[in-house]
Design a protein around this motif. Structure first.
Motif, PDB file in Angstrom:
ATOM      1  N   LYS A   1      28.767  -6.620 -16.420  1.00 22.53           N
ATOM      2  CA  LYS A   1      29.721  -7.608 -16.934  1.00 22.53           C
ATOM      3  C   LYS A   1      29.036  -8.951 -17.191  1.00 22.53           C
ATOM      4  O   LYS A   1      29.276  -9.585 -18.214  1.00 22.53           O
ATOM      5  N   SER A   2      28.165  -9.363 -16.288  1.00 22.33           N
ATOM      6  CA  SER A   2      27.484 -10.658 -16.460  1.00 22.33           C
ATOM      7  C   SER A   2      26.634 -10.656 -17.724  1.00 22.33           C
ATOM      8  O   SER A   2      26.649 -11.612 -18.503  1.00 22.33           O
TER       9      SER A   2
ATOM     10  N   ARG B   1      26.963 -12.730 -21.578  1.00 20.14           N
ATOM     11  CA  ARG B   1      25.834 -13.492 -22.145  1.00 20.14           C
ATOM     12  C   ARG B   1      25.411 -12.914 -23.491  1.00 20.14           C
ATOM     13  O   ARG B   1      25.095 -13.654 -24.424  1.00 20.14           O
TER      14      ARG B   1
ATOM     15  N   THR C   1      33.726 -16.412 -15.521  1.00 20.50           N
ATOM     16  CA  THR C   1      32.471 -16.547 -16.274  1.00 20.50           C
ATOM     17  C   THR C   1      32.765 -16.992 -17.705  1.00 20.50           C
ATOM     18  O   THR C   1      32.084 -17.871 -18.242  1.00 20.50           O
TER      19      THR C   1
ATOM     20  N   ARG D   1      33.788 -20.780 -17.557  1.00 20.25           N
ATOM     21  CA  ARG D   1      32.740 -21.751 -17.187  1.00 20.25           C
ATOM     22  C   ARG D   1      31.609 -21.761 -18.211  1.00 20.25           C
ATOM     23  O   ARG D   1      31.120 -22.828 -18.590  1.00 20.25           O
TER      24      ARG D   1
ATOM     25  N   ARG E   1      32.934 -28.196 -10.314  1.00 22.83           N
ATOM     26  CA  ARG E   1      31.542 -27.759 -10.174  1.00 22.83           C
ATOM     27  C   ARG E   1      30.793 -27.708 -11.518  1.00 22.83           C
ATOM     28  O   ARG E   1      29.581 -27.865 -11.555  1.00 22.83           O
TER      29      ARG E   1
ATOM     30  N   SER F   1      24.657 -22.070  -4.823  1.00 27.94           N
ATOM     31  CA  SER F   1      23.910 -21.183  -5.716  1.00 27.94           C
ATOM     32  C   SER F   1      24.941 -20.496  -6.593  1.00 27.94           C
ATOM     33  O   SER F   1      25.780 -19.760  -6.091  1.00 27.94           O
TER      34      SER F   1
ATOM     35  N   ALA G   1      25.352 -18.784 -10.647  1.00 32.95           N
ATOM     36  CA  ALA G   1      24.870 -18.530 -12.008  1.00 32.95           C
ATOM     37  C   ALA G   1      25.844 -19.058 -13.046  1.00 32.95           C
ATOM     38  O   ALA G   1      25.456 -19.342 -14.181  1.00 32.95           O
ATOM     39  N   GLN G   2      27.105 -19.181 -12.666  1.00 30.67           N
ATOM     40  CA  GLN G   2      28.070 -19.724 -13.630  1.00 30.67           C
ATOM     41  C   GLN G   2      27.811 -21.208 -13.851  1.00 30.67           C
ATOM     42  O   GLN G   2      27.840 -21.688 -14.989  1.00 30.67           O
TER      43      GLN G   2
ATOM     44  N   ARG H   1      21.864 -15.116  -9.884  1.00 30.57           N
ATOM     45  CA  ARG H   1      21.460 -14.160 -10.940  1.00 30.57           C
ATOM     46  C   ARG H   1      20.845 -14.899 -12.125  1.00 30.57           C
ATOM     47  O   ARG H   1      21.334 -15.973 -12.512  1.00 30.57           O
TER      48      ARG H   1
ATOM     49  N   ILE I   1      26.858 -11.440  -3.921  1.00 27.55           N
ATOM     50  CA  ILE I   1      28.101 -12.213  -3.781  1.00 27.55           C
ATOM     51  C   ILE I   1      29.337 -11.400  -4.161  1.00 27.55           C
ATOM     52  O   ILE I   1      30.373 -11.499  -3.521  1.00 27.55           O
ATOM     53  N   ASP I   2      29.234 -10.544  -5.182  1.00 28.03           N
ATOM     54  CA  ASP I   2      30.407  -9.766  -5.596  1.00 28.03           C
ATOM     55  C   ASP I   2      30.544  -8.474  -4.788  1.00 28.03           C
ATOM     56  O   ASP I   2      31.538  -7.758  -4.925  1.00 28.03           O
TER      57      ASP I   2
ATOM     58  N   GLU J   1      31.647 -19.123  -0.403  1.00 27.23           N
ATOM     59  CA  GLU J   1      31.994 -19.002  -1.830  1.00 27.23           C
ATOM     60  C   GLU J   1      33.073 -17.943  -2.078  1.00 27.23           C
ATOM     61  O   GLU J   1      33.798 -18.005  -3.063  1.00 27.23           O
TER      62      GLU J   1
ATOM     63  N   LYS K   1      36.828 -17.047  -5.095  1.00 32.34           N
ATOM     64  CA  LYS K   1      36.673 -16.001  -6.126  1.00 32.34           C
ATOM     65  C   LYS K   1      38.061 -15.637  -6.669  1.00 32.34           C
ATOM     66  O   LYS K   1      38.998 -16.402  -6.518  1.00 32.34           O
TER      67      LYS K   1
ATOM     68  N   ARG L   1      38.016  -6.426  -7.226  1.00 32.26           N
ATOM     69  CA  ARG L   1      37.090  -5.920  -6.199  1.00 32.26           C
ATOM     70  C   ARG L   1      37.835  -5.585  -4.909  1.00 32.26           C
ATOM     71  O   ARG L   1      37.400  -4.707  -4.153  1.00 32.26           O
TER      72      ARG L   1
HETATM   73  C1  S3P Z   1      28.703 -14.444 -12.409  1.00 33.66           C
HETATM   74  C2  S3P Z   1      28.317 -15.200 -11.352  1.00 33.66           C
HETATM   75  C3  S3P Z   1      28.918 -15.132 -10.016  1.00 33.66           C
HETATM   76  C4  S3P Z   1      29.735 -13.874  -9.829  1.00 33.66           C
HETATM   77  C5  S3P Z   1      30.602 -13.569 -11.014  1.00 33.66           C
HETATM   78  C6  S3P Z   1      29.762 -13.431 -12.274  1.00 33.66           C
HETATM   79  C7  S3P Z   1      28.041 -14.626 -13.705  1.00 33.66           C
HETATM   80  O1  S3P Z   1      29.756 -16.245  -9.835  1.00 33.66           O
HETATM   81  O2  S3P Z   1      30.534 -13.976  -8.686  1.00 33.66           O
HETATM   82  O3  S3P Z   1      31.319 -12.367 -10.820  1.00 33.66           O
HETATM   83  O4  S3P Z   1      28.163 -13.742 -14.581  1.00 33.66           O
HETATM   84  O5  S3P Z   1      27.385 -15.654 -13.880  1.00 33.66           O
HETATM   85  P1  S3P Z   1      29.174 -17.646  -9.282  1.00 33.66           P
HETATM   86  O6  S3P Z   1      28.109 -18.032 -10.187  1.00 33.66           O
HETATM   87  O7  S3P Z   1      30.298 -18.611  -9.336  1.00 33.66           O
HETATM   88  O8  S3P Z   1      28.735 -17.334  -7.884  1.00 33.66           O
END
Ligand code: S3P
Length: 449
Positions: free
Chosen positions: A24-25, A29, A98, A101, A129, A178, A180-181, A206, A329-330, A353, A357, A404
């Motif tokens: 999904k991430s 992208r 995602t 953000r 954030r 930390s 990635a979003q 990530r 994290i997930d 964190e 969620k 989840r």
């Molecule tokens: C994601 C980052 C994570 C994760 C989310 C997907 C992403 O969130 O929990 O399901 O694709 O960048 P955070 O960056 O807020 O931890």
């Protein structure tokens, strides 16, 4: 509203070799970056999870042509870095944090105004954030006061267009979490900024954004947990992408854990992405004695992939915390299911964190575990969980709209003394549209009502 009834697995086991949905991430992208490329991109191995579809729909509303060209393939006609159009409607990001953000990072730099909303869960998630650092480089973004978090805001986000004489400036930002979003929103805004972007985080989240943007020729440099994007001398053009998306380790996680806790199981998840910033769960599994082996299968679009074999082995309690948490994290909800079947008491820390969620996953998991008769304690930043032997109590679980949680409760339901009910499971399509079919294929009996 759809509910699931999970029948006890009894003496049967889960067996089989299965694909998992696309990551999904990376899907988000691939869509976002292709839209900003010059030329027609091809995205294959795509699972159309509801979250990824939210990103595609938002891009379509800004004039990007995205066409489905096969069961798991689409094309994206890139409009170039400066080719997005003012959206023809309010952008609804659904359940996808995602989408909201990362798109905000792009929209902050556009010459038009936009507004972002989401579903009930997303409209409660913290947005300062990303808004804080974006404002610090000149963006004008307003949100609604957060209902419970002082000094925070949430959607709807109203993003003012930049005037002709306005632009985003350089930014040096050290994030307290930390994420990635956050990192990706800041880096995407940096593509349009006059001046360099420096982003630092406590431990590496990530890194799919860094990998993919670098492959597209964006001048990125990473040193440990610091990433720098300096567009000076860069032409601002990205070539079209041809990307096959790897399997989602966060989806595979449910099957890998199910194979541990349903006695006698043997499951293989194929072509799963094993980027080290995502493999915290594999370390947790090994630490707790799980049967797991990772057979590397090379790379796909700059991401390592592997077939992951999982089989039942006796589990011992673990201690989960530190930087592993960011890389899992997930997966913490399903790690709770693992802990529920391990001998001894597992401790999960450094996971605050989870409170922000799709639901407050610490509180929700404590409720779920107790409903199954598993003893646990909520901590501010995690949980302690006492492993339980024998059949679990038949539970009636409300997913709280969190995919989840719904999948974790379904996996635990396989071990019930009698059928378990999981209510409000439509959310599962957020990340794993074929979850029920996949579990049935492995030998589980589930009714959808
Ligand atoms: C994601 C980052 C994570 C994760 C989310 C997907 C992403 O969130 O929990 O399901 O694709 O960048 P955070 O960056 O807020 O931890």
């Amino acid at each position: 509203m759809t509910d699931l009834t999970i029948h006890p697995i009894g003496e049967r086991a889960l067996t089989g070799s299965v694909p998992v949905p696309s990551d999904k991430s990376i899907g988000h992208r691939a869509l976002l970056f292709s839209a900003l490329c010059n030329g027609k991109s091809r995205v294959s191995g795509f699972s159309f999870s509801a979250d990824n579809v939210s990103t595609a729909d938002a891009l379509r509303a800004m004039g990007v042509r995205i066409e489905t060209t096969g069961k798991s393939e689409l094309t994206v006609e890139g409009v170039g870095l400066h080719g997005l159009r003012a959206p023809d409607k309010v952008l609804d990001c659904g359940n996808s944090g995602t989408t909201m953000r990362l798109i905000t990072g792009i929209l902050a730099a556009q010459p038009f105004a936009s507004k972002l909303v989401g579903d009930h869960s997303l409209m409660k998630r913290p947005m300062m954030r990303i808004v804080g650092p974006l404002r610090a480089r000149g963006a004008r973004i307003e949100g609604a006061p957060h209902p419970t978090r002082a000094n925070d805001i949430t959607a709807p986000l109203e993003i003012a267009g930049l005037r002709e004489d306005e632009y985003l400036g350089p930014l040096e930002y050290e994030s307290p979490v930390s994420s990635a979003q956050i990192k990706s929103a800041i880096l995407l805004s940096g593509l349009f900024a006059h001046g360099a972007t420096h982003f630092k985080e406590p431990s590496l989240s990530r890194d799919h954004t860094e990998r993919l943007l670098s492959a597209l020729g964006v001048p990125l440099r990473t040193v440990g947990t610091m990433v720098e994007l300096d567009p000076a001398g860069w032409g601002g053009q990205m070539p079209a992408l041809d990307i096959e998306i790897v399997g989602d380790i966060s989806a595979a996680a449910f099957l890998l854990v199910a194979a541990q806790i349903v006695p006698g199981s043997r499951v293989v998840t194929r072509a799963v992405g094993t980027n080290p910033t995502r493999t915290g769960l594999l370390e947790i599994l090994r630490d707790m004695g799980a049967g797991i082996s990772v057979e590397a299968q090379g790379e796909r679009a700059g991401e390592p992939i592997a077939d992951i074999h999982a089989w039942t082995q006796p589990l011992r309690a673990g201690s989960i915390g530190g930087e592993t948490v960011a890389r899992a994290i997930d997966e913490i909800p399903i790690a709770c299911a693992l802990a529920a079947r391990a001998s001894g008491t597992t401790t999960i820390r450094d996971a605050e964190e989870l409170r922000v969620k799709e639901s407050d996953r610490i509180a929700t998991m404590a409720t779920v575990l107790r409903a199954f008769g598993v003893r646990c304690e909520e901590l501010p930043d995690g949980l302690t969980i006492e492993g339980k032997e024998g059949p679990l109590e038949p539970a009636d679980i409300d997913s709280r709209g969190d995919h989840r949680i719904a999948m974790t409760a379904t996996v635990l339901g396989l071990l019930g003394r009698a059928p378990t009910k999981v209510r409000d499971v439509d959310c599962i399509s957020t990340s794993f549209p074929r979850f029920v079919g996949t579990l049935r294929g492995l030998g589980a009996t589930l009714d959808v009502t």
